[in-house]
Design an enzyme around this catalytic site. Sequence first.
Site, short mmCIF file in Angstrom:
data_model
loop_
_atom_site.label_atom_id
_atom_site.label_comp_id
_atom_site.label_asym_id
_atom_site.label_seq_id
_atom_site.Cartn_x
_atom_site.Cartn_y
_atom_site.Cartn_z
N LYS A 299 130.09 -24.22 74.80
CA LYS A 299 130.83 -25.42 75.20
C LYS A 299 130.02 -26.68 74.91
CE LYS A 299 133.40 -24.55 78.88
NZ LYS A 299 133.50 -24.28 80.35
N ARG B 284 130.08 -28.04 84.22
CA ARG B 284 130.73 -26.92 83.51
C ARG B 284 129.68 -25.94 83.01
NH1 ARG B 284 133.85 -29.84 78.70
NH2 ARG B 284 135.42 -28.23 79.04
N GLY C 194 133.58 -14.58 84.64
CA GLY C 194 132.66 -14.37 85.76
C GLY C 194 131.65 -15.48 85.92
N MET D 209 130.50 -19.48 86.54
CA MET D 209 130.99 -20.38 87.58
C MET D 209 132.17 -21.23 87.10
SD MET D 209 129.07 -23.30 89.77
CE MET D 209 129.67 -24.62 88.76
N ARG E 296 136.85 -24.53 70.20
CA ARG E 296 136.21 -23.24 69.86
C ARG E 296 137.13 -22.48 68.92
NH1 ARG E 296 137.07 -20.80 75.92
NH2 ARG E 296 139.15 -21.63 76.13
N HIS F 243 141.12 13.60 78.86
CA HIS F 243 142.07 14.47 78.17
C HIS F 243 143.28 13.69 77.66
CE1 HIS F 243 145.36 17.41 77.93
NE2 HIS F 243 144.42 18.11 77.33
N SER G 66 131.14 18.32 51.15
CA SER G 66 131.88 17.44 52.05
C SER G 66 131.33 17.69 53.44
CB SER G 66 133.38 17.77 51.99
OG SER G 66 134.05 16.93 52.90
N CYS H 232 134.46 14.44 55.77
CA CYS H 232 135.86 14.64 56.15
C CYS H 232 136.02 14.83 57.65
CB CYS H 232 136.46 15.80 55.38
SG CYS H 232 135.64 17.36 55.70
N TYR I 18 132.68 9.05 49.02
CA TYR I 18 133.95 8.74 49.67
C TYR I 18 133.96 9.19 51.12
CZ TYR I 18 135.18 13.68 49.30
OH TYR I 18 135.18 15.02 49.43
#
Length: 883
Positions: free
Chosen positions: A24, A94, A103, A105, A338, A454, A771, A839, A859
Amino acid sequence: MTDHRYVYDLSEGSAEMKPLLGGKGAGVAEMMRVGVPVPDGFTITTEACVETMKRQGEWPEGLDEQAWEGLQRLEERTGRKLGDPDKPLLVSVRSGAVISMPGMMDTILNLGISDETVEAIAREADNERFAWDCYRRFIQMYGEVVEGIDAHVYEDALTALKESEGVESDTDLTAEDLKGLVDTFKKLSNEKLGGNWTTDPREQLMRAVDAVFRSWLNPRAFVYRKANKISDDLGTAVNVMQMVFGNRGDSSATGVCFTRNPATGANELYGEFLQNAQGEDVVAGIRTPKPLAEMEEILPEAYQQLTATMKKMEAHYRDMQDMEFTVENGKLYLLQTRNGKRTAAAALKVARDLVDEGVITKEEALLRIEPGQLDQLLHEAIDPSHSEKPVTEGLPASPGAAVGEAVFDADLAAERGAAGDKVVLIRFETTPDDIHGVLQSQGVLTAHGGMTSHAAVVARGMGKPCVAGARGIKIDYEAKTLTIGQTVIHEGDPITLDGSTGEVYASALPLIPPQINEDFQEVLSWADAVRRLGVEANADNATDAAKARELGAEGIGLCRTEHMFFGPDRLPAMHEMITAETPEERKTAVDKILPMQQSDFEGIFTAMKGLPVTVRLLDPPLHEFLPNLVEQSLKVQELELKGAGAGELDKERRLLAQVKKLHEQNPMLGTRGCRLGMLYPEIPDMQARAIIRAVMAVLEREGETVEINIMIPLVFNPTELETQRRIVADAVADELSKAGKEVEVRIGTMIELPRAALVADKIAEHADFFSFGTNDLTQTTLGISRDDAENGFLTEYLQTKVLKVNPFASIDVDGVGQLVAGAVEKGRRTNPKLGLGICGEHGGDPDSIHFFHEVGLDYVSCSPFRVPVARFAAAQAVLRATK
Ligand code: ADP
Ligand code: MG
Ligand code: MG
């Protein structure tokens, strides 16, 4: 006295000084430097914060004096003094860290207002009510934010006053009412602080600065920094700036604007303003702000200046800006600028437009885009024009958006989903028993579990949106309700999930389709021009292959053949083969599968004609081809009781004997990969023939075919590969000679066991290509069974930071990565022309792709939907390396 500088006037700062002045402070200083009007002020550096932190809250030597001198210089420049009864200076305090984070101030406005100065402010503004309103707001803000007084203390007093005055709204209170309220506020504050409430602006200023430092140390900030890998040593700066007033009447206003539309990226006016308002009033939603375009008529001069400034700052930073402004009596001030946050679609559009406009190069544009943003565009998303607020947030566990009716039961989800209803499955956490429900749902929401829970793993695998571990939600399976604070969602109520951000909405929001549009294609074409790594896809069937090709895959890096042995038409032949007593019997059995397999291959090869396809020979968990031990025993018993014919009984008995013989304690480490092909060479022989026949058939039919690579799975020593290679090569040669054709067929292997990586130089003697199967290589190197771990201890390990990242999602560079690097080196030493690819699932992970680029693979191969991300990440890997 130390001469270390902790305080800088705004006029001394610049954008380059961001590490010292924070985002800032440096932003405002830079605006001042290039002649944009900003309120004057000074910045206390991030270093001062870090030093104070190191001294357990005590300011470093010299800071106190320097801060006073900074204030004094500001007083001289403005011709005002803090606390002066004639010409008082009011300031804002600021916080501003280097990387903006929540979080910190909250900003304190109007500091300097006091019993001594309030009358002067009323006089200057010619508005007594305004002055007293500023005063009571200040006490409230300062009391809460700096002194930690509970917000209720003030709110209750305000409500009581409104009741006793019989008015509805704050704005109905008179100057006299507010004067009384200030008195009450002061008294209450003093009570709460045990008589230590200060009314001296100078002391208030120092306490406010101190509070900013302290906010760097609050537990929430620590957690946030840890989660986002932000160093605690960055510190936050403090900006003290003269107040400008957007609330001095109708020729004053405050607002926010973006230099382009942050939702779509369109180069158009975007912003809102509110007349006669201060600070956060615009975003607080108390009054409805007006669109920026309307400012042209109301405040024409300020409007012209603002639009010119927007252009100027965008050109200056060469990126879309997000700005805050205030107009005081017709005069414009900028308060912040910004780089603007934007949606994925906007990020691509802005990047493309800035390149077209000649503002940035393609390479710069590529480096600015987050690979994850592309991923969002490949899925349905919530229409960004909505204005709904999320009711809760969880982990963005699987990208894309889902809308549907809330359902709390997997069976019901499966049933209703299959019937064509759109449902969202909501569970405390999911277990494997819920899979059928997940499959038929639009998306999944869970109260528990992390990114590797899961639900998350299953949803990602199925391409379903998932929000996992949503905060503060209560699920009542009995009542069939989901409660989030005041909101109760019943079964059948609409709900929307955003699996890309983790947000949950208690209504049905409109969705937009995947946006693989022109911007997307264009930006990816830039990436293609830059990257060195090839990008292929993992696909086992024609549909996936076609999708992969559409998304830019340059071949199939892994075509698995396991599922080609399942199904009611194929399993009996497998059983026959496994129980066969002579090689001839076995061959007869296997040959039954050959034509079916050939037709599977033909579909895939047709979709991929002209490109390379790497087919991996059967890598079975053997038990999956065999009947269950108990069931087979029962079957034999039944036949015995029935007195079945000798032929039938004999067949089932032989199968049972095989089941017993082949039963494995740990199939993952059992007769897998080429081991089955070593026991039953008829299988690789048959597969090789099916592949070549399919290649020929497609050539004949389409006039073009694929470049074919045949891959032997899970070898750990050179002799395995040598043996399997001979079987395959002989079959290939035989088929080719029968067909009277010559086609180049390359034969290689997976490297997916640590030993294979360690003896890669010897294995390379028999391989045209390697691979890396990094899924299995990770399991075998870490000794972790993935399926078990992701539902168990792995989640715990990630939460407690025993592991920083899930090694199945992003390659374990220090361990598995070193095996890969070593095998690359050894393999190439033996065979400089050895082809090298990967792969595993890591082939679609940007960080892993950077690593594979660095170790020099040819690759990566990943699931079809990851192909664009991989193309993009491969380009970034090149650009990062040269930077
Ligand atoms: P945040 O980081 O939360 O945006 P800011 O420091 O930007 O906090 O300030 C909060 C609000 O107060 C913004 O609307 C900002 O424009 C306004 N503001 C900050 N300083 C001043 C000032 N000196 N004069 C007028 N308004 C200010
Ligand atoms: Mg701001
Ligand atoms: Mg494997």
